[in-house]
Design a protein around this motif. Structure first.
Motif, PDB file in Angstrom:
ATOM      1  N   THR A   1      15.579 -63.859 127.514  1.00  0.00           N
ATOM      2  CA  THR A   1      16.250 -63.627 126.231  1.00  0.00           C
ATOM      3  C   THR A   1      15.350 -62.787 125.338  1.00  0.00           C
ATOM      4  N   LEU A   2      15.828 -61.586 124.988  1.00  0.00           N
ATOM      5  CA  LEU A   2      15.061 -60.715 124.095  1.00  0.00           C
ATOM      6  C   LEU A   2      15.359 -61.039 122.631  1.00  0.00           C
ATOM      7  N   THR A   3      16.620 -61.264 122.317  1.00  0.00           N
ATOM      8  CA  THR A   3      16.991 -61.639 120.947  1.00  0.00           C
ATOM      9  C   THR A   3      18.142 -62.635 121.007  1.00  0.00           C
ATOM     10  N   GLU A   4      18.239 -63.455 119.977  1.00  0.00           N
ATOM     11  CA  GLU A   4      19.400 -64.324 119.779  1.00  0.00           C
ATOM     12  C   GLU A   4      19.707 -64.334 118.288  1.00  0.00           C
ATOM     13  N   ARG A   5      20.834 -63.745 117.935  1.00  0.00           N
ATOM     14  CA  ARG A   5      21.212 -63.616 116.536  1.00  0.00           C
ATOM     15  C   ARG A   5      22.674 -64.002 116.350  1.00  0.00           C
ATOM     16  N   SER A   6      23.040 -64.324 115.132  1.00  0.00           N
ATOM     17  CA  SER A   6      24.417 -64.682 114.825  1.00  0.00           C
ATOM     18  C   SER A   6      25.298 -63.443 114.761  1.00  0.00           C
ATOM     19  N   LEU A   7      26.514 -63.589 115.260  1.00  0.00           N
ATOM     20  CA  LEU A   7      27.510 -62.537 115.116  1.00  0.00           C
ATOM     21  C   LEU A   7      27.845 -62.374 113.634  1.00  0.00           C
ATOM     22  N   ARG A   8      28.160 -61.160 113.216  1.00  0.00           N
ATOM     23  CA  ARG A   8      28.459 -60.883 111.817  1.00  0.00           C
ATOM     24  C   ARG A   8      29.775 -60.137 111.697  1.00  0.00           C
ATOM     25  N   VAL A   9      30.204 -59.909 110.461  1.00  0.00           N
ATOM     26  CA  VAL A   9      31.407 -59.111 110.239  1.00  0.00           C
ATOM     27  C   VAL A   9      31.048 -57.893 109.413  1.00  0.00           C
ATOM     28  N   ALA A  10      31.697 -56.791 109.752  1.00  0.00           N
ATOM     29  CA  ALA A  10      31.535 -55.547 109.004  1.00  0.00           C
ATOM     30  C   ALA A  10      32.788 -55.326 108.175  1.00  0.00           C
ATOM     31  N   VAL A  11      32.600 -55.124 106.861  1.00  0.00           N
ATOM     32  CA  VAL A  11      33.735 -54.951 105.947  1.00  0.00           C
ATOM     33  C   VAL A  11      33.510 -53.684 105.131  1.00  0.00           C
ATOM     34  N   PRO A  12      34.586 -53.052 104.679  1.00  0.00           N
ATOM     35  CA  PRO A  12      34.409 -51.892 103.794  1.00  0.00           C
ATOM     36  C   PRO A  12      33.650 -52.287 102.530  1.00  0.00           C
ATOM     37  N   ALA A  13      32.825 -51.402 102.039  1.00  0.00           N
ATOM     38  CA  ALA A  13      32.023 -51.705 100.846  1.00  0.00           C
ATOM     39  C   ALA A  13      32.905 -51.985  99.630  1.00  0.00           C
TER      40      ALA A  13
END
Length: 305
Positions: free
Chosen positions: A170-182
């Motif tokens: 395992t190189l990284t383990e991070r939480s999934l995120r959401v991308a929204v318009p600014a």
């Protein structure tokens, strides 16, 4: 015919079938007809005295004997290729490493590692190719890749059930995120509550990746406004105000202007891992150097997120 009399052509065809997963895909890659590929496989199986492939409706699967053949054939064919280059007066490519990677790894981790490796070990040549997890795993098994970057989601099962098991780090383990318009109402805070994802318009993946881009824990039928296979296309659609999408943390540094990437609170944790996969055997020095560069780049990327 004894197996020691098997043709090199048959071995090369078999290795291609093992990597591609279907006779049709192997024929297309080699420029052969499917019947020609079938004849080569049949001849190799006669020489082996046992089936090497299990034919299925959706492709082929290696038998235990097939695993032995593809593992040994890969080594033999690589050595023959090296010999041919030496006889032709070309330089030995012992410093070449073959790396596979999944789509979003190419936006940050991969170029960062390759740039660092060029600075520290300029004599090492890295040849890469993008692919899906099944394709990359088949290539590792077939010996046509030395290392592969894989994406993994809960419940974090092994990428295949073959033996011996692939060695995974395992190189990284991070939480999934959401991308929204600014300019989106969700962009006003520093996080998004999972309940606020209800009723949103989503930009999702296309084809077999269709579910990517929609929050996994969503308890409603998603309103998918657009589909796109390419992550950069999804993010630019977000920037244009066309909807929202999920994004792995590894892509945070690559988002275009006009997009905010936010963590999600509430509901089950949606962790994502980046794995470095290889066969369980000692790595040649060039491959070990690349693995070190990938690990260092993963640590550096985590510090920037």
């Amino acid at each position: 015919m004894a197996f020691t009399d098997a043709s090199l052509t048959a071995l090369r065809v078999f290795r291609e079938v093992a990597e591609r997963g279907t006779l049709t895909a192997a024929a297309a890659a080699l420029g052969y007809t499917q019947s020609a590929v079938s004849r080569q496989i049949a001849a190799l199986e006669r020489a082996a005295g046992t089936p090497l492939l299990e034919r299925r409706h959706n492709g082929v699967r290696l038998t235990p004997a097939g695993h032995i053949v593809v593992r040994r054939a890969a080594v033999a064919l690589d050595q023959l290729d090296i010999t041919a280059r030496e006889l032709a007066g070309l330089p030995d490519e012992h410093g070449t490493v073959r790396l596979g990677w999944f789509a979003s790894a190419g936006a940050g981790l991969l170029p960062r590692a390759l740039a660092a490796l060029r600075r520290t070990h300029p004599a090492i040549t890295v040849v890469t190719r993008e692919g899906s997890t099944p394709a990359l795993v088949r290539a590792l098994r077939a010996g046509t890749l030395d290392l592969a970057l894989l994406a993994s989601a809960p419940p974090f099962r092994p990428p295949d059930t073959e033996t011996p098991p692939l060695q995974l780090q395992t190189l990284t383990e991070r939480s999934l995120r959401v991308a929204v318009p600014a300019t989106h109402p969700l962009a006003r805070d520093d996080f998004v509550d999972v309940a606020d994802l209800h009723g949103q318009r989503w930009i999702a993946g296309s084809g077999e990746d269709r579910v990517l881009g929609v929050w996994p824990g969503l308890d409603e039928r998603p309103d998918i406004a657009h589909t796109a296979r390419d992550w950069l296309a999804k993010l630019h659609l977000v920037a244009a105000g066309c909807g929202i999408t999920t994004v792995p943390a590894a892509l945070v540094s690559a988002v275009p202007s006009g997009v905010r990437v936010l963590p999600v609170r509430g509901g089950p944790s949606e962790q994502r891992r980046i794995l470095l996969a290889r066969l369980p055997q000692p790595l040649p020095e060039p491959a070990a150097r690349l693995a070190d560069a990938l690990r260092a780049a993963a640590i550096e990327t985590d510090t920037l997120i």
